[in-house]
Design an enzyme around this catalytic site. Sequence first.
Site, PDB file in Angstrom:
ATOM      1  N   CYS A 222     -28.769 -80.206  32.757  1.00  0.00           N
ATOM      2  CA  CYS A 222     -29.369 -79.524  33.900  1.00  0.00           C
ATOM      3  C   CYS A 222     -28.465 -79.642  35.136  1.00  0.00           C
ATOM      4  O   CYS A 222     -27.872 -80.672  35.399  1.00  0.00           O
ATOM      5  CB  CYS A 222     -30.737 -80.053  34.280  1.00  0.00           C
ATOM      6  SG  CYS A 222     -31.909 -79.989  32.928  1.00  0.00           S
TER       7      CYS A 222
ATOM      8  N   ARG B  98     -23.620 -77.861  32.346  1.00  0.00           N
ATOM      9  CA  ARG B  98     -24.592 -78.955  32.233  1.00  0.00           C
ATOM     10  C   ARG B  98     -25.842 -78.555  31.461  1.00  0.00           C
ATOM     11  O   ARG B  98     -26.707 -79.382  31.186  1.00  0.00           O
ATOM     12  CB  ARG B  98     -25.017 -79.428  33.626  1.00  0.00           C
ATOM     13  CG  ARG B  98     -23.883 -79.953  34.480  1.00  0.00           C
ATOM     14  CD  ARG B  98     -24.414 -80.420  35.825  1.00  0.00           C
ATOM     15  NE  ARG B  98     -25.277 -81.561  35.665  1.00  0.00           N
ATOM     16  CZ  ARG B  98     -24.878 -82.818  35.623  1.00  0.00           C
ATOM     17  NH1 ARG B  98     -23.598 -83.092  35.731  1.00  0.00           N
ATOM     18  NH2 ARG B  98     -25.730 -83.793  35.479  1.00  0.00           N
TER      19      ARG B  98
ATOM     20  N   TRP C 233     -31.235 -77.594  30.623  1.00  0.00           N
ATOM     21  CA  TRP C 233     -31.030 -77.993  29.226  1.00  0.00           C
ATOM     22  C   TRP C 233     -32.344 -78.642  28.828  1.00  0.00           C
ATOM     23  O   TRP C 233     -32.672 -79.725  29.292  1.00  0.00           O
ATOM     24  CB  TRP C 233     -29.867 -78.975  29.116  1.00  0.00           C
ATOM     25  CG  TRP C 233     -29.481 -79.307  27.710  1.00  0.00           C
ATOM     26  CD1 TRP C 233     -28.579 -78.651  26.923  1.00  0.00           C
ATOM     27  CD2 TRP C 233     -29.969 -80.406  26.915  1.00  0.00           C
ATOM     28  NE1 TRP C 233     -28.479 -79.253  25.704  1.00  0.00           N
ATOM     29  CE2 TRP C 233     -29.319 -80.333  25.662  1.00  0.00           C
ATOM     30  CE3 TRP C 233     -30.881 -81.423  27.130  1.00  0.00           C
ATOM     31  CZ2 TRP C 233     -29.554 -81.247  24.647  1.00  0.00           C
ATOM     32  CZ3 TRP C 233     -31.126 -82.341  26.115  1.00  0.00           C
ATOM     33  CH2 TRP C 233     -30.453 -82.241  24.892  1.00  0.00           C
TER      34      TRP C 233
ATOM     35  N   ASN D  33     -33.515 -82.934  37.080  1.00  0.00           N
ATOM     36  CA  ASN D  33     -32.585 -83.237  35.991  1.00  0.00           C
ATOM     37  C   ASN D  33     -32.917 -84.650  35.539  1.00  0.00           C
ATOM     38  O   ASN D  33     -32.934 -85.558  36.360  1.00  0.00           O
ATOM     39  CB  ASN D  33     -31.146 -83.133  36.543  1.00  0.00           C
ATOM     40  CG  ASN D  33     -30.113 -83.720  35.628  1.00  0.00           C
ATOM     41  OD1 ASN D  33     -30.314 -83.813  34.427  1.00  0.00           O
ATOM     42  ND2 ASN D  33     -28.984 -84.110  36.189  1.00  0.00           N
TER      43      ASN D  33
ATOM     44  N   GLU E 119     -12.087 -86.268  15.373  1.00  0.00           N
ATOM     45  CA  GLU E 119     -12.126 -85.406  16.556  1.00  0.00           C
ATOM     46  C   GLU E 119     -11.949 -83.932  16.156  1.00  0.00           C
ATOM     47  O   GLU E 119     -12.628 -83.050  16.693  1.00  0.00           O
ATOM     48  CB  GLU E 119     -11.034 -85.862  17.550  1.00  0.00           C
ATOM     49  CG  GLU E 119     -10.886 -85.018  18.786  1.00  0.00           C
ATOM     50  CD  GLU E 119     -12.120 -84.941  19.679  1.00  0.00           C
ATOM     51  OE1 GLU E 119     -13.100 -85.670  19.439  1.00  0.00           O
ATOM     52  OE2 GLU E 119     -12.113 -84.117  20.603  1.00  0.00           O
TER      53      GLU E 119
ATOM     54  N   LYS F  19     -14.709 -81.051  16.963  1.00  0.00           N
ATOM     55  CA  LYS F  19     -14.407 -79.830  17.724  1.00  0.00           C
ATOM     56  C   LYS F  19     -14.908 -78.603  16.964  1.00  0.00           C
ATOM     57  O   LYS F  19     -15.487 -77.690  17.544  1.00  0.00           O
ATOM     58  CB  LYS F  19     -12.891 -79.676  17.963  1.00  0.00           C
ATOM     59  CG  LYS F  19     -12.249 -80.574  18.947  1.00  0.00           C
ATOM     60  CD  LYS F  19     -12.540 -80.272  20.403  1.00  0.00           C
ATOM     61  CE  LYS F  19     -13.767 -80.945  20.880  1.00  0.00           C
ATOM     62  NZ  LYS F  19     -13.786 -82.281  21.273  1.00  0.00           N
TER      63      LYS F  19
ATOM     64  N   HIS G 238     -14.249 -91.811  -2.366  1.00  0.00           N
ATOM     65  CA  HIS G 238     -15.554 -92.470  -2.487  1.00  0.00           C
ATOM     66  C   HIS G 238     -16.705 -91.543  -2.113  1.00  0.00           C
ATOM     67  O   HIS G 238     -17.736 -91.994  -1.654  1.00  0.00           O
ATOM     68  CB  HIS G 238     -15.575 -93.746  -1.641  1.00  0.00           C
ATOM     69  CG  HIS G 238     -14.493 -94.702  -2.020  1.00  0.00           C
ATOM     70  ND1 HIS G 238     -14.528 -95.424  -3.197  1.00  0.00           N
ATOM     71  CD2 HIS G 238     -13.329 -95.010  -1.417  1.00  0.00           C
ATOM     72  CE1 HIS G 238     -13.417 -96.159  -3.280  1.00  0.00           C
ATOM     73  NE2 HIS G 238     -12.687 -95.918  -2.209  1.00  0.00           N
TER      74      HIS G 238
ATOM     75  N   LYS H 106     -22.343 -80.424  28.495  1.00  0.00           N
ATOM     76  CA  LYS H 106     -21.140 -81.234  28.677  1.00  0.00           C
ATOM     77  C   LYS H 106     -21.472 -82.652  29.128  1.00  0.00           C
ATOM     78  O   LYS H 106     -20.827 -83.609  28.735  1.00  0.00           O
ATOM     79  CB  LYS H 106     -20.226 -80.573  29.703  1.00  0.00           C
ATOM     80  CG  LYS H 106     -18.949 -81.345  29.893  1.00  0.00           C
ATOM     81  CD  LYS H 106     -17.793 -80.473  30.155  1.00  0.00           C
ATOM     82  CE  LYS H 106     -16.490 -81.233  30.033  1.00  0.00           C
ATOM     83  NZ  LYS H 106     -16.141 -81.482  28.635  1.00  0.00           N
TER      84      LYS H 106
HETATM   85  C1  G6P Z   1     -21.144 -84.629  25.353  1.00  0.00           C
HETATM   86  C2  G6P Z   1     -20.008 -83.645  25.374  1.00  0.00           C
HETATM   87  C3  G6P Z   1     -18.800 -84.235  24.654  1.00  0.00           C
HETATM   88  C4  G6P Z   1     -18.432 -85.583  25.241  1.00  0.00           C
HETATM   89  C5  G6P Z   1     -19.617 -86.531  25.252  1.00  0.00           C
HETATM   90  C6  G6P Z   1     -19.333 -87.772  26.063  1.00  0.00           C
HETATM   91  O1  G6P Z   1     -21.620 -84.749  24.054  1.00  0.00           O
HETATM   92  O2  G6P Z   1     -20.382 -82.422  24.786  1.00  0.00           O
HETATM   93  O3  G6P Z   1     -17.710 -83.357  24.780  1.00  0.00           O
HETATM   94  O4  G6P Z   1     -17.396 -86.136  24.500  1.00  0.00           O
HETATM   95  O5  G6P Z   1     -20.747 -85.903  25.852  1.00  0.00           O
HETATM   96  O6  G6P Z   1     -19.152 -87.405  27.410  1.00  0.00           O
HETATM   97  P1  G6P Z   1     -18.375 -88.246  28.472  1.00  0.00           P
HETATM   98  O7  G6P Z   1     -18.459 -87.423  29.737  1.00  0.00           O
HETATM   99  O8  G6P Z   1     -19.098 -89.548  28.612  1.00  0.00           O
HETATM  100  O9  G6P Z   1     -16.993 -88.415  28.004  1.00  0.00           O
END
Ligand code: G6P
Length: 610
Positions: free
Chosen positions: A2, A27, A74, A100, A483, A487, A506, A605
């Site tokens: 939010c 957000r 959100w 928020n 990672e 992604k 495994h 994010k």
């Molecule tokens: C969310 C985002 C990710 C990020 C994670 C941790 O899930 O979508 O991209 O890695 O939060 O966020 P931070 O700001 O603590 O690195």
Amino acid sequence: MCGIVGYVGHRDCLPVLIEGIKRLEYRGYDSSGVAVQTPQGLEIVKAAGKIRQLEARLAKGAPHGTYGISHTRWATHGEPTDVNAHPHTDEQGTLALVHNGIIENYQTLKNALESEGHVFRTQTDTEVLAHLIEKYLKRGYKLERAVGAALRDVKGTYGIAVMCASEPGVLVGARHGSPMVVGIADGEYYLASDVAAIVEHTRQVIYLDDGEMAVLSPDGFHTATIDHERVEKEVHDVDWDLSQIEKGGYEHFMLKEIFEQPDAVRNGMRGRLNLEEGLARLGGLNMTPEQLREIKRIIILGCGTSWHAGLIGEYMLEEFARIPVEVEYASEFRYRNPIVDEGTLVLVISQSGETIDTLAAMREARRKGAKVLGIVNVVGSTIARESDGGVYIHAGPEIGVASTKAFTSQVTVLALLTLALGRNRGMSRDYGIEIAREMSQLPEKIERVLATDDAVKRIADLYQSSNNFIYLGRGFQFPVALEGALKLKEISYIHAEGYPAAEMKHGPIALIDESMPVVFICTRDSAYEKVVSNMQEVRARKGRIVAIATEGDTEVQRNADHVLYVPATIPMLQPILSVIPLQLLSYHVAVARGCDVDQPRNLAKSVTVE
Ligand code: G6P
């Protein structure tokens, strides 16, 4: 989670409120709304969906006035519908509130308010706050006092902005667990979840701390605790500008941020590397060389991509600084009873500096007496302010929900820390010089990886309709496999698993057939031969292989369907290069599948709720 914007001043507030939440859309983006005090009264317009839905609604009739609040949501409690969108109001519709966070005791409060005759219209937790404030306003309290009283009844987290028709020109903002900044300009004042929303208008900001509120009017502002004790806050200068949060000709923020990595990594190292002596200078650690030598154990905390960076940090720090390291999901750490003894250093990694689980884990670690250092991107964020010291990664604003440049910058800073701690504990000057020299060459090597973008796109086009992917790597490349898979999941909605290459036998090997793309990160390091053996095992089962290999390695072509090359560097730094083709691969697959790259479904994010 939010985004909130508030404005009070002399201008038409609507463009400020709408442009502001557009910059906070990262957000949350499932519904949005705005409240403006007009000569006719308090007007609220809201809409489910992206902010463009709200704009379409506003095009048919927009409220105009000189103060108001806005919100991009959100959803936590209640589906993302028009009615559940913020702002929420009281019974009479004379008060508007955006929120928020999560009101954890909302059901108890709601029951009590209902028994007093309040009628609720939404399924949100937020609406109780509007009714609670109304309850106190009816007792004759001023808005500031009513908000304080309501917040004292509440358990949970909040960043809020509130206005009411009975106090023209007054906006009240408050925070507990969800960020809130106050922007200061000439006769104009702003509230925002993040500086990005207001940097176009002012660079002078105040960061509210938990339990604090700000009361704004065109005549000025003051800050106080929710118990109404005045607090004097430091005014900070924001040192970045609008161009850094715009797309700059790129189709998506994510692509722009991938291509910003040479600069981001350069900025993370600027002034911190001593090539002649093989040393790293990290002034923000606030620790003497003696204190650094006394560290017995390191715990790294983070979530998502930041946690993956932490895993690479573990490998680096154990190998070169010879300190035992554990990496934990912040969300797990905070709910167990971890052993944090004397001599434990806790490193907290977070791009935003606001992730609630990471923040809570950090507070728990500090409560247990640990020294806590932050590795953070957003300057002035809560984690940066509450830690004992730390290192900013200086990657610049990251807007795309999928983290890219923050990851490579976090790993860069972890490498600097490894160098600093390693040299402090017996790493030879020669080896320090080698690490420092290799680090200084990273920006140019990243440019070389980015130049392979077309080749990555061709592979993405071939595999964009796959339903599953496996990513495999060993040693420093195992976290890169995790990672890469994350992604792809995040932005293309393809199921992807990252695994240590040898562990494939495994379990995941059962999944392999001619329709399974398997991405191997098999750069030249001590595990190379082993990873090539794993590739042969996949090949024998007809899996399709995409290999990320070291420039000049032609042998690998015999075992792979496709090869993407990255320059060689020392193994501990290799992830900074090998992750980039994986970022580009997920980007191009998502674009080919028509996905919303910068705003993938269900994600946000900055996760400021548990
Ligand atoms: C969310 C985002 C990710 C990020 C994670 C941790 O899930 O979508 O991209 O890695 O939060 O966020 P931070 O700001 O603590 O690195």
